[in-house]
Design a protein around this motif. Structure first.
Motif, PDB file in Angstrom:
ATOM      1  N   LEU A   1       0.388  -5.543   0.807  1.00 51.09           N
ATOM      2  CA  LEU A   1       0.437  -4.803  -0.473  1.00 51.09           C
ATOM      3  C   LEU A   1       1.850  -4.301  -0.750  1.00 51.09           C
ATOM      4  CD1 LEU A   1      -2.857  -2.700  -0.546  1.00 51.09           C
ATOM      5  CD2 LEU A   1      -2.383  -4.905  -1.611  1.00 51.09           C
ATOM      6  N   GLY A   2       2.551  -3.896   0.326  1.00 51.37           N
ATOM      7  CA  GLY A   2       3.942  -3.443   0.182  1.00 51.37           C
ATOM      8  C   GLY A   2       4.827  -4.558  -0.356  1.00 51.37           C
ATOM      9  N   ILE A   3       4.605  -5.763   0.127  1.00 51.16           N
ATOM     10  CA  ILE A   3       5.397  -6.906  -0.360  1.00 51.16           C
ATOM     11  C   ILE A   3       5.091  -7.158  -1.840  1.00 51.16           C
ATOM     12  CG2 ILE A   3       5.654  -9.428  -0.163  1.00 51.16           C
ATOM     13  CD1 ILE A   3       5.400  -9.037   2.875  1.00 51.16           C
ATOM     14  N   MET A   4       3.799  -7.053  -2.172  1.00 59.92           N
ATOM     15  CA  MET A   4       3.430  -7.275  -3.575  1.00 59.92           C
ATOM     16  C   MET A   4       4.098  -6.224  -4.476  1.00 59.92           C
ATOM     17  SD  MET A   4      -0.309  -7.748  -5.290  1.00 59.92           S
ATOM     18  CE  MET A   4      -0.886  -9.006  -4.192  1.00 59.92           C
ATOM     19  N   THR A   5       4.151  -4.999  -4.001  1.00 63.76           N
ATOM     20  CA  THR A   5       4.809  -3.930  -4.778  1.00 63.76           C
ATOM     21  C   THR A   5       6.292  -4.266  -4.976  1.00 63.76           C
ATOM     22  OG1 THR A   5       3.287  -2.333  -3.852  1.00 63.76           O
ATOM     23  CG2 THR A   5       5.274  -1.434  -4.841  1.00 63.76           C
ATOM     24  N   GLN A   6       6.949  -4.718  -3.902  1.00 65.88           N
ATOM     25  CA  GLN A   6       8.376  -5.082  -4.020  1.00 65.88           C
ATOM     26  C   GLN A   6       8.561  -6.222  -5.026  1.00 65.88           C
ATOM     27  OE1 GLN A   6      10.521  -5.854  -0.363  1.00 65.88           O
ATOM     28  NE2 GLN A   6       9.252  -4.368   0.723  1.00 65.88           N
ATOM     29  N   TYR A   7       7.634  -7.179  -4.981  1.00 65.58           N
ATOM     30  CA  TYR A   7       7.715  -8.321  -5.907  1.00 65.58           C
ATOM     31  C   TYR A   7       7.569  -7.830  -7.357  1.00 65.58           C
ATOM     32  CZ  TYR A   7       6.440 -12.872  -7.956  1.00 65.58           C
ATOM     33  OH  TYR A   7       6.380 -14.006  -8.720  1.00 65.58           O
ATOM     34  N   LEU A   8       6.619  -6.919  -7.573  1.00 69.08           N
ATOM     35  CA  LEU A   8       6.419  -6.368  -8.918  1.00 69.08           C
ATOM     36  C   LEU A   8       7.671  -5.621  -9.386  1.00 69.08           C
ATOM     37  CD1 LEU A   8       2.736  -5.173  -8.510  1.00 69.08           C
ATOM     38  CD2 LEU A   8       3.555  -6.759 -10.269  1.00 69.08           C
TER      39      LEU A   8
END
Ligand SMILES: C[S@@+](CC[C@H](N)C(=O)[O-])C[C@H]1O[C@@H](n2cnc3c(N)ncnc32)[C@H](O)[C@@H]1O
Length: 225
Positions: free
Chosen positions: A57-64
């Motif tokens: 989820l942290g990676i997805m947040t960074q991507y967003l």
């Protein structure tokens, strides 16, 4: 090399989502676990430690955050290993669906876990496409990916088509299989596959054993023409 032509502007936009076009594509290896041991695979270790769900989820947040900073739309290709082996894969896809206005997603899979129940669940999450791999006619494909595998992949394509999910096929070319590419295209036409993608083998990982099977420049020309 894409074999099927895009039908219209909307299709062109969708093709770009999976080929690094205008959308910022994240090719995301969420696991190295795999239920197959393909002869050409660039992996030779199937037990790398995995990030837990919160880290994903942290990676997805960074991507967003990156998409926002660049003012761009995105697309995620989930791959592995075999992504369907992650027990939390559908939870991750549900998170993606929440951000559908910012990025689309596709899944690269060997197709072996795609039964009716799974495909029904997928349809609700509206992936842009599912990509399965086909390496040749039945004999060639099964020699590379394991006995009975082609039948399973074709069954997956049939189910996906029945549930209205767009399908792509990936063909990894080397000396042992490139001549059966026309057979693969024929199978794909029959199964209403949107796009056939082909690349040459990178002799790496388990695939290093196929170093002598890398296509020569002449063979590449005869493959492409
Ligand atoms: C690593 S797999 C992961 C997704 C899924 N498990 C599958 O089998 O399609 C993704 C794609 O990479 C291709 N591939 C694997 N090893 C390769 C290599 N050494 N060179 C080029 N492509 C490779 C596979 O054939 C497949 O189409």
């Amino acid at each position: 090399m894409a074999v099927e032509a895009a039908a219209d502007a909307e299709d062109l936009d969708k093709m770009e989502r999976c080929s690094n076009g205008r959308r910022l594509t994240l090719q995301w290896h969420i696991t190295s676990r795999c239920n197959l041991r393909c002869k050409h695979c660039y992996q030779d270790n199937y037990e790398n430690p995995e990030l837990d769900f919160n880290n994903l989820l942290g990676i997805m947040t960074q991507y967003l955050e990156l998409l926002t900073a660049l003012n761009r739309k995105g697309h995620i290709n989930f791959t592995g290993g075999e992504p369907f082996l992650r027990e939390d894969f559908f939870d991750l896809l549900r998170e993606c669906k929440k951000h559908a206005s910012l990025f689309s997603f596709g899944i690269l899979t060997n197709g072996t876990f795609l039964n009716k129940e799974v495909v029904e669940k997928l349809r609700i999450l509206q992936p842009d496409f599912l990509q399965v791999s086909i390496e040749g006619d039945e004999e060639t494909h099964d020699a590379i990916r394991g006995s009975g595998n082609l039948k399973r992949v074709l069954n997956a394509l049939k189910l996906l088509s029945e549930f209205g999910i767009k399908t792509l096929v990936s063909f990894t070319a080397h000396r042992d299989n490139y001549k059966s590419f026309p057979k693969v295209v024929e199978l794909c036409r029959k199964h209403k596959v949107f796009k056939v993608w082909t690349d040459r083998i990178v002799p790496f990982g388990a695939g290093e054993a196929l170093k002598q099977q890398v296509l020569s420049p002449e063979e590449v020309w005869s493959f492409l023409l």
